[in-house]
Design a protein around this motif. Structure first.
Motif, short mmCIF file in Angstrom:
data_model
loop_
_atom_site.label_atom_id
_atom_site.label_comp_id
_atom_site.label_asym_id
_atom_site.label_seq_id
_atom_site.Cartn_x
_atom_site.Cartn_y
_atom_site.Cartn_z
N GLN A 139 0.81 -1.21 0.00
CA GLN A 139 0.00 0.00 0.00
C GLN A 139 0.85 1.27 0.00
OE1 GLN A 139 -3.07 -0.19 -0.75
NE2 GLN A 139 -2.99 -2.43 -0.63
N ALA A 142 1.67 1.71 -3.57
CA ALA A 142 0.51 2.25 -4.29
C ALA A 142 0.35 3.75 -4.01
CB ALA A 142 -0.75 1.49 -3.88
N GLN A 143 0.60 4.13 -2.76
CA GLN A 143 0.51 5.54 -2.38
C GLN A 143 1.56 6.37 -3.11
OE1 GLN A 143 -1.77 6.57 0.57
NE2 GLN A 143 -1.66 8.17 -0.98
N GLU A 159 -7.11 6.06 -0.78
CA GLU A 159 -7.40 4.63 -0.85
C GLU A 159 -6.29 3.74 -0.29
OE1 GLU A 159 -9.97 1.34 -1.94
OE2 GLU A 159 -10.22 3.46 -1.46
N PRO A 160 -5.02 3.93 -0.65
CA PRO A 160 -4.00 3.03 -0.11
C PRO A 160 -3.92 3.04 1.41
CG PRO A 160 -3.15 4.20 -2.02
CD PRO A 160 -4.45 4.83 -1.67
N MET A 164 -4.79 -0.16 3.62
CA MET A 164 -3.73 -0.65 4.49
C MET A 164 -4.25 -0.84 5.92
SD MET A 164 0.08 0.92 5.19
CE MET A 164 -0.51 2.52 5.76
#
Length: 298
Positions: A139, A142-143, A159-160, A164
């Motif tokens: 995550q 992804a961030q 979202e990440p 997480m």
């Protein structure tokens, strides 16, 4: 975790204040057992809240004893003994701290160099709880990708962090996890990300760092961003508060949950109002806080 989660202390029972402090000290002991002495410096009250929450959901009571500690060597303090669950949460804290500092390094921040303090403890966690590190690593990557792309969509940027927190909570709870524990932890994770974005808004603008609220609104200061986008920001946070309330109403707790109710239902909204309106003129801040209060209580 960034240290934003806190109770509304004027409305906190004395018994819950003592429990909160004991859980905090317990997680500190858990970090020591799972990750070593140095990793204890990263502890925040966020993890004390998580400890109180997951112990209650799992029906695992804590034993509180009076002991001396390094910071308070002359007077014994109530400390929750470090059970397996507390050690696991201490390991989660260490992994989050290490990756946060690694992210700071990648952003060019000087404090990123401090990650070496937690490296030894982090390696211990990776060996014992690889799933924890896998969740955080995935995550955080992804961030970083969203930030590199300059994401301007607030929900997407959150979202990440939300996923997480949800995945970590599910990993800790195991078969005690439910759709509502996931929904609660998802909302808390999203709130933490937004709280951090609000808190760092002016610093990020000044230093040219990514901040989703600046990218979304383009205002040169947090005060202007809040003033010109008040309705949307209040709606975003009010939606999170509603999700938290609904989740709490549908989670089975085994013990008294006054402490976590206080933090989620009062502490988090109050901290939000402070982050949104604390920098404004007192008169304007009072008007804004009244607006949010009406929405939170409706």
């Amino acid at each position: 975790m960034f240290g934003y989660i806190s109770p509304d202390r004027p409305y906190l029972f004395i018994k819950d204040e003592e429990l909160y402090k004991a859980m905090y000290c317990g997680v500190c002991q858990g970090i020591k057992k799972g990750c070593g002495q140095a990793a204890r410096t990263a502890l925040t009250y966020d993890m004390a809240f998580m400890s109180a929450l997951v112990h209650n959901i799992m029906g695992q009571d804590v034993k509180i004893v009076k002991q001396h500690c390094v910071l308070h060597p002359f007077k014994k303090r109530p400390i929750a003994e470090a059970d397996d669950l507390t050690v696991l949460l201490g390991c989660v804290n260490t992994v989050l701290s290490y990756h946060k500092l690694l992210d700071d390094k990648n952003d060019g921040q000087a404090r990123g160099a401090l990650r070496f303090i937690y490296k030894k403890g982090y390696k211990r966690v990776v060996k014992k709880y690889p799933a924890i590190d896998a969740i955080v690593s995935a995550q955080m990557a992804a961030q970083a990708k969203l930030e590199k792309e300059g994401c301007t969509i607030i929900d997407m940027a959150c979202e990440p962090s939300a996923v997480m927190m949800s995945d970590l909570t599910q990993e800790v709870l195991g078969d005690k996890a439910t759709p509502y524990t996931q929904k609660l932890s998802y909302a808390v994770g999203k709130w933490i990300y937004l709280a951090d974005a609000l808190d760092d808004y002016d610093k990020d603008v000044k230093k040219g760092r990514y901040n989703v609220l600046y990218n979304a609104y383009g205002e040169k200061s947090k005060e202007l961003a809040v003033k010109n986008n008040r309705s949307e920001l209040v709606f975003i946070f009010d939606s999170l508060f509603a999700d938290m309330r609904e989740s709490l109403n549908n989670i089975k707790f085994y013990f008294n949950h006054d402490l976590t109710d206080n933090i989620i239902l009062r502490g988090i909204p109050i901290r939000t109002r402070h982050l949104l309106f604390g920098g404004c003129e007192k008169k304007k801040a009072k008007m804004e806080e009244t607006d949010v209060n009406e929405k939170v209580q409706s």
